[in-house]
Design an enzyme around this catalytic site. Structure first.
Site, PDB file in Angstrom:
ATOM      1  N   CYS A   2      27.295  35.907  47.711  1.00 39.28           N
ATOM      2  CA  CYS A   2      28.185  36.994  48.129  1.00 39.28           C
ATOM      3  C   CYS A   2      29.485  36.479  48.743  1.00 39.28           C
ATOM      4  O   CYS A   2      29.535  35.372  49.265  1.00 39.28           O
ATOM      5  CB  CYS A   2      27.487  37.835  49.184  1.00 39.28           C
ATOM      6  SG  CYS A   2      25.854  38.352  48.721  1.00 39.28           S
ATOM      7  N   ARG A  27      32.126  32.404  43.179  1.00 40.26           N
ATOM      8  CA  ARG A  27      30.868  32.207  43.907  1.00 40.26           C
ATOM      9  C   ARG A  27      29.700  32.917  43.220  1.00 40.26           C
ATOM     10  O   ARG A  27      28.552  32.644  43.536  1.00 40.26           O
ATOM     11  CB  ARG A  27      31.008  32.750  45.340  1.00 40.26           C
ATOM     12  CG  ARG A  27      31.969  31.948  46.183  1.00 40.26           C
ATOM     13  CD  ARG A  27      32.289  32.674  47.470  1.00 40.26           C
ATOM     14  NE  ARG A  27      31.133  32.814  48.317  1.00 40.26           N
ATOM     15  CZ  ARG A  27      30.832  32.019  49.326  1.00 40.26           C
ATOM     16  NH1 ARG A  27      31.611  31.005  49.593  1.00 40.26           N
ATOM     17  NH2 ARG A  27      29.770  32.228  50.058  1.00 40.26           N
ATOM     18  N   TRP A  74      25.868  39.413  45.517  1.00 39.99           N
ATOM     19  CA  TRP A  74      24.954  38.720  44.595  1.00 39.99           C
ATOM     20  C   TRP A  74      23.564  39.196  44.985  1.00 39.99           C
ATOM     21  O   TRP A  74      23.079  38.889  46.082  1.00 39.99           O
ATOM     22  CB  TRP A  74      25.104  37.210  44.789  1.00 39.99           C
ATOM     23  CG  TRP A  74      24.413  36.363  43.785  1.00 39.99           C
ATOM     24  CD1 TRP A  74      24.840  36.068  42.525  1.00 39.99           C
ATOM     25  CD2 TRP A  74      23.183  35.650  43.970  1.00 39.99           C
ATOM     26  NE1 TRP A  74      23.949  35.227  41.911  1.00 39.99           N
ATOM     27  CE2 TRP A  74      22.926  34.949  42.776  1.00 39.99           C
ATOM     28  CE3 TRP A  74      22.267  35.529  45.017  1.00 39.99           C
ATOM     29  CZ2 TRP A  74      21.809  34.156  42.599  1.00 39.99           C
ATOM     30  CZ3 TRP A  74      21.151  34.736  44.851  1.00 39.99           C
ATOM     31  CH2 TRP A  74      20.931  34.060  43.651  1.00 39.99           C
ATOM     32  N   ASN A 100      26.734  38.639  54.271  1.00 42.75           N
ATOM     33  CA  ASN A 100      26.202  37.562  53.427  1.00 42.75           C
ATOM     34  C   ASN A 100      24.970  37.004  54.133  1.00 42.75           C
ATOM     35  O   ASN A 100      24.956  36.924  55.359  1.00 42.75           O
ATOM     36  CB  ASN A 100      27.205  36.414  53.277  1.00 42.75           C
ATOM     37  CG  ASN A 100      28.377  36.791  52.415  1.00 42.75           C
ATOM     38  OD1 ASN A 100      28.442  37.895  51.885  1.00 42.75           O
ATOM     39  ND2 ASN A 100      29.318  35.866  52.281  1.00 42.75           N
ATOM     40  N   GLY A 101      23.992  36.563  53.343  1.00 44.87           N
ATOM     41  CA  GLY A 101      22.794  35.975  53.953  1.00 44.87           C
ATOM     42  C   GLY A 101      21.596  36.883  53.725  1.00 44.87           C
ATOM     43  O   GLY A 101      21.628  37.781  52.871  1.00 44.87           O
ATOM     44  N   GLU A 485      21.797  15.183  34.536  1.00 43.72           N
ATOM     45  CA  GLU A 485      23.011  15.967  34.800  1.00 43.72           C
ATOM     46  C   GLU A 485      23.527  16.620  33.507  1.00 43.72           C
ATOM     47  O   GLU A 485      23.936  17.785  33.519  1.00 43.72           O
ATOM     48  CB  GLU A 485      24.073  15.056  35.441  1.00 43.72           C
ATOM     49  CG  GLU A 485      25.453  15.663  35.616  1.00 43.72           C
ATOM     50  CD  GLU A 485      25.497  16.891  36.526  1.00 43.72           C
ATOM     51  OE1 GLU A 485      24.495  17.218  37.171  1.00 43.72           O
ATOM     52  OE2 GLU A 485      26.555  17.540  36.546  1.00 43.72           O
ATOM     53  N   LYS A 489      23.948  20.608  33.019  1.00 39.30           N
ATOM     54  CA  LYS A 489      25.227  21.246  32.646  1.00 39.30           C
ATOM     55  C   LYS A 489      25.023  22.157  31.454  1.00 39.30           C
ATOM     56  O   LYS A 489      25.500  23.277  31.426  1.00 39.30           O
ATOM     57  CB  LYS A 489      26.277  20.209  32.253  1.00 39.30           C
ATOM     58  CG  LYS A 489      27.131  19.513  33.245  1.00 39.30           C
ATOM     59  CD  LYS A 489      27.924  20.251  34.239  1.00 39.30           C
ATOM     60  CE  LYS A 489      27.093  20.789  35.368  1.00 39.30           C
ATOM     61  NZ  LYS A 489      27.212  20.146  36.647  1.00 39.30           N
TER      62      LYS A 489
HETATM   63  C1  F6R Z   1      25.385  22.554  39.055  1.00 42.43           C
HETATM   64  C2  F6R Z   1      25.743  22.846  40.423  1.00 42.43           C
HETATM   65  C3  F6R Z   1      24.663  22.991  41.427  1.00 42.43           C
HETATM   66  C4  F6R Z   1      25.106  22.392  42.770  1.00 42.43           C
HETATM   67  C5  F6R Z   1      24.052  22.680  43.843  1.00 42.43           C
HETATM   68  C6  F6R Z   1      24.417  22.045  45.159  1.00 42.43           C
HETATM   69  O1  F6R Z   1      26.509  22.421  38.245  1.00 42.43           O
HETATM   70  O2  F6R Z   1      26.899  22.986  40.738  1.00 42.43           O
HETATM   71  O3  F6R Z   1      23.486  22.406  40.984  1.00 42.43           O
HETATM   72  O4  F6R Z   1      25.306  21.026  42.616  1.00 42.43           O
HETATM   73  O5  F6R Z   1      23.926  24.068  44.015  1.00 42.43           O
HETATM   74  O6  F6R Z   1      25.630  22.515  45.643  1.00 42.43           O
HETATM   75  P1  F6R Z   1      26.431  21.723  46.742  1.00 42.43           P
HETATM   76  O7  F6R Z   1      26.871  20.439  46.140  1.00 42.43           O
HETATM   77  O8  F6R Z   1      27.584  22.614  47.095  1.00 42.43           O
HETATM   78  O9  F6R Z   1      25.494  21.515  47.892  1.00 42.43           O
END
Ligand code: F6R
Length: 612
Positions: A2, A27, A74, A100-101, A485, A489
Site C-alpha cells: 500500500c 509498490r 494492496w 499501511n500494515g 535469480e 525474474k
Molecule cells: C524480485 C524482488 C524481490 C525483492 C525482495 C526483497 O525481483 O525484487 O524478491 O528482492 O522482496 O526486497 P528488498 O531487497 O527491498 O528487501
C-alpha cells in the site's frame, strides 16, 4: 504494498495526491482512493483497479481543497473493491484513516466496537482504526489517535484527518515506513515512500517507530506516540531528483533500470577504494579494527533477489576473507534457534530497507548483541537507521517491481565488503586486491558495451520460448545463485514457471522433466567448474531438451551442444555473477513483454514488502 500520500498547504490537494500516488504505483496495489476537506465537509472518492480509474472520477469533481489524504491499497483483509479501498470513515463520516500494515487484533477490536454500536462497512482491518479513534475522540484528534494505538497490535503507518480540526493531518508510525516532506511555509507532505515527495520537495523527515506527527500548512511537529513528548528532528536533504524516478523514454522502468546498471555499478564502487594500493575504504561500517578482528562468523540475511546477492557473497567471503558465512532467507532466520553473539556480523541486505522479515531478523540479531551492517539502497530507510553501519548501494531509485540494478549494485557492495574484511584479516595480498579491483573497475564499460548486443541476440530466443510453460536455469558454484535469480525474474514478470538448480543436482530429480518442450538455460563461463557444467549440458542435450547457453566469447564448443548461445567477455571468474545476470534480466523482460504482461507491476507483487 500500500501507498500513503497526504498534504496540507497552499496547493490544491487533489493533484498533489494523485501525483504522489502515481509515484507510488510501483509498490503494487489493486484499488485507490482520496479524501479531502472542503467547506468543513469531508469528501471521499475510491475505486477498484488502477489509479487511472480514480483520475477519471476526479476529473468530474471540482475540488478546491488544500488538505487531504490519498491511498493505494494492496489487498490483505478483504478483496480488492471500492468498499474495501481506503480512506475509511468512522460512523460520523467526519473522520478518515489511511493505513499501511496489518492490525493483528482487528477481529476482537471489531467485535468490541460493534457491541458499542459502531457500524462497519468494509471487511478491512483498517476500518477498525477509524472507529477506534472515533471511540476516543472528544475534541482533540492527536489525543484520540494516541489512545487508540495503545490498543492495537501489529504494524501500521496511519494518516488521519478530521473535519472538526480542518487545518491538520495526524500521522503515526509503527513498523511501517512514513516520511514527511517539508516546504518551509507553503506546505507539508506525508508519504510512505520518498518518490511520492520528489516532485514537490527533497527535504524530508523520517518518522521512527512509535512516533507521531502533526502536519499543518507551514509547520510540523513530531512527538513520541506514548508520552506525547516532542521529538527534535532535522529535515534531511535527499539527493534523488524527480527525473531519476521517471522512465526517460524507455518503455518500462525495468528496461531503464537494466540499462542503468553500468552507472549503478560505477556509483556503488566509486570512491570506495584506492586503485593504487588496492585498499578498500568503508568508513561507513563504523567498526573499529579491534571489533573487525573479533568477527568469527558472518550471517547474511535477506529475501528474494537480495537473498541471491547474499548467496553469491558467501562464495566471495569464504574464499577471500576465510570467514564462515551463513546465508538465510529472512523469514526463516527469524524463526530458527539462532546462535548469535557480539562476534557475529549480521548483514541484512535490502533494496528498500523496509522489508518486514529482514527488518525483524535484523532487530532480533541486534537484541542478541550481534553487530549489524546493512546493505541498502534507500537513504534514511528503517534498516539504515537501526543498523550499526550501512553500505549504501548507489543504484538510484528502483521503481520496477522486479529488482535489477539494485541486485547488481548489491553484489558490488558485497564484493567491496569481502575485500574490506579480507584486508582487515590479512587473508588477501595487495596484488590480489589490486587485480580483482581492476576487473571491477572495467565492469561498467563491459556491461555498457554488451547491453545492446545481448538485447538483439536474445530477441529470437525470447520469441521462440515466450509460449513455454516451464523453464529450467542451471548454474554451478558462484553462478548457481544467478540461475536462481534468472528463474525468479522470469516467473515474477512473465508468469512462466521457472526453477533454478545447481547443475550438479540435475540428475538427482529435475532431469526427469527434460523433453523436447523443456527450455534449459545454462550458465557456462570458462571458469573452474566449466567442464562439470558442460557434462550437465550434455545430459540435457542427450534427452532432447532445448538448450540455451550463456558462455565465454570464443568458446566454440558451446555451439555444438546448444540450440542458442549468447557469449560474454572473459573476466575473472569471481565477478562473472555480475555480468551473467544481465542476459537473464533481458530474457525475462523480453518474454514478459511478448506475452503482454505488466512488466513494471506484475500481478500480486509489491515493491516493498512491509508485512510479514
Ligand atoms: C524480485 C524482488 C524481490 C525483492 C525482495 C526483497 O525481483 O525484487 O524478491 O528482492 O522482496 O526486497 P528488498 O531487497 O527491498 O528487501
Amino acid at each position: 504494498m500500500c501507498g500513503i500520500v497526504g498534504y496540507v498547504g497552499k496547493r490544491k490537494v487533489v493533484p498533489v495526491l494523485i501525483e504522489g500516488l502515481r509515484r507510488l504505483e510501483y509498490r503494487g496495489y489493486d484499488s485507490a482512493g482520496v479524501a479531502y476537506l472542503q467547506d468543513g465537509e469531508l469528501h471521499r472518492h475510491r475505486c477498484e483497479g488502477k489509479l487511472i480509474n480514480l483520475e477519471e472520477i476526479m476529473e468530474e469533481v471540482s475540488a478546491d481543497s488544500r488538505i487531504g489524504l490519498g491511498h493505494t491499497r494492496w489487498a490483505t483483509h478483504g478483496a480488492p473493491s471500492q468498499r474495501n479501498a481506503h480512506p475509511h470513515c468512522d460512523c460520523t463520516g467526519k473522520l478518515v484513516v489511511v493505513h499501511n500494515g496489518i492490525i493483528e487484533n482487528y477481529h476482537s477490536l471489531r467485535e468490541e466496537l460493534q457491541e458499542k454500536g459502531h457500524t462497519f462497512i468494509s471487511e478491512t482491518d483498517t476500518e477498525v482504526m477509524a472507529h477506534l479513534i472515533e471511540e476516543h475522540l472528544e475534541n482533540d484528534l492527536v489525543e484520540a489517535v494516541r489512545m487508540a494505538i495503545t490498543l492495537v497490535d501489529g504494524s501500521f503507518a496511519l494518516g488521519v484527518m478530521w473535519s472538526e480540526q480542518p487545518d491538520q493531518l495526524v500521522a503515526v508510525r509503527n513498523q511501517s515506513p512514513l516520511v514527511l516532506g517539508v516546504l518551509e511555509d507553503s506546505g507539508t507532505f506525508l508519504a510512505s515512500d520518498i518518490p511520492a515527495l520528489l516532485p514537490f520537495t527533497n527535504s524530508v523527515v523520517f518518522l521512527d517507530d512509535q512516533e507521531m506527527a502533526v502536519l499543518k500548512k507551514g509547520s510540523w511537529q513530531v512527538m513520541q506516540a506514548e508520552s506525547g513528548e516532542l521529538v527534535e528532528k532535522t529535515p534531511q536533504v535527499i539527493d534523488w531528483n524527480v527525473g531519476m524516478a521517471e522512465k526517460a523514454g524507455y518503455r518500462h522502468f525495468m528496461l531503464k533500470e537494466i540499462f542503468e546498471q553500468p552507472q549503478a555499478v560505477l556509483n556503488t564502487f566509486r570512491g570506495r577504494f584506492d586503485p593504487e594500493t588496492g585498499e578498500v575504504l568503508l568508513p561507513e561500517i563504523n567498526l573499529s579494527k579491534k571489533e573487525l578482528a573479533q568477527i568469527k562468523r558472518i550471517s547474511l540475511v535477506a529475501c528474494g533477489t537480495s537473498w541471491h546477492a547474499a548467496m553469491v557473497a558467501k562464495y566471495w567471503l569464504e574464499k577471500w576473507a576465510r570467514i564462515p558465512v551463513d546465508v538465510d532467507i529472512a523469514s526463516e532466520f527469524r524463526y530458527r534457534s539462532l546462535i548469535l553473539n557480539p562476534n557475529v556480523l549480521v548483514v541484512p541486505i535490502s533494496q528498500s530497507g523496509e522489508t518486514a522479515d529482514t527488518l525483524a531478523g535484523m532487530r532480533l540479531a541486534k537484541s542478541m548483541q550481534a553487530k549489524i551492517i546493512t546493505i541498502c539502497n534507500v537513504v534514511g530507510s528503517t534498516m539504515t537507521r537501526e543498523a550499526d553501519g550501512t553500505i549504501y548501494t548507489h543504484a538510484g531509485p528502483e521503481i520496477g517491481v522486479a529488482s535489477t540494478k539494485a541486485f547488481t549494485a548489491q553484489m558490488v557492495a558485497l564484493f567491496l565488503l569481502t575485500l574490506f574484511m579480507a584486508q582487515a584479516k590479512k587473508t588477501i595480498s595487495g596484488e590480489e586486491s589490486r587485480s580483482l579491483l581492476s576487473v571491477l573497475l572495467e565492469l561498467p564499460v563491459l556491461i555498457e558495451k554488451n547491453l545492446l548486443r545481448i538485447q538483439d541476440e536474445m530477441m529470437p530466443i525470447s520469441e521462440e520460448f515466450s509460449r513455454s510453460r516451464d523453464f529450467l536455469y542451471l548454474g554451478r558454484g558462484i553462478n548457481y545463485p544467478i540461475a536462481l535469480e534468472g528463474a525468479l525474474k522470469l516467473k515474477e514478470i512473465s508468469y512462466i514457471h521457472a526453477e533454478g538448480y545447481a547443475s550438479g543436482e540435475l540428475k538427482h530429480g529435475p532431469i526427469a522433466l527434460i523433453d523436447r518442450d523443456m527450455p534449459v538455460l545454462a550458465l557456462a563461463p570458462r571458469d573452474s567448474v566449466y567442464p562439470k557444467v558442460l557434462s550437465n549440458v550434455e545430459e540435457v542435450k542427450a534427452r532432447h531438451g532445448r538448450m540455451i547457453v550463456i558462455g565465454t566469447e570464443g568458446d566454440d564448443e558451446l555451439q555444438r551442444i546448444s540450440d542458442y548461445v549468447i557469449t560474454l567477455p572473459e573476466i575473472h571468474e569471481d565477478l562473472n555473477p555480475i555480468l551473467y545476470t544481465i542476459p537473464l534480466q533481458i530474457l525475462a523482460y523480453q518474454i514478459a513483454n511478448i506475452r503482454g504482461c505488466d512488466v513494471d507491476q506484475p500481478r500480486n507483487l509489491a515493491k516493498s514488502v512491509t508485512v510479514e
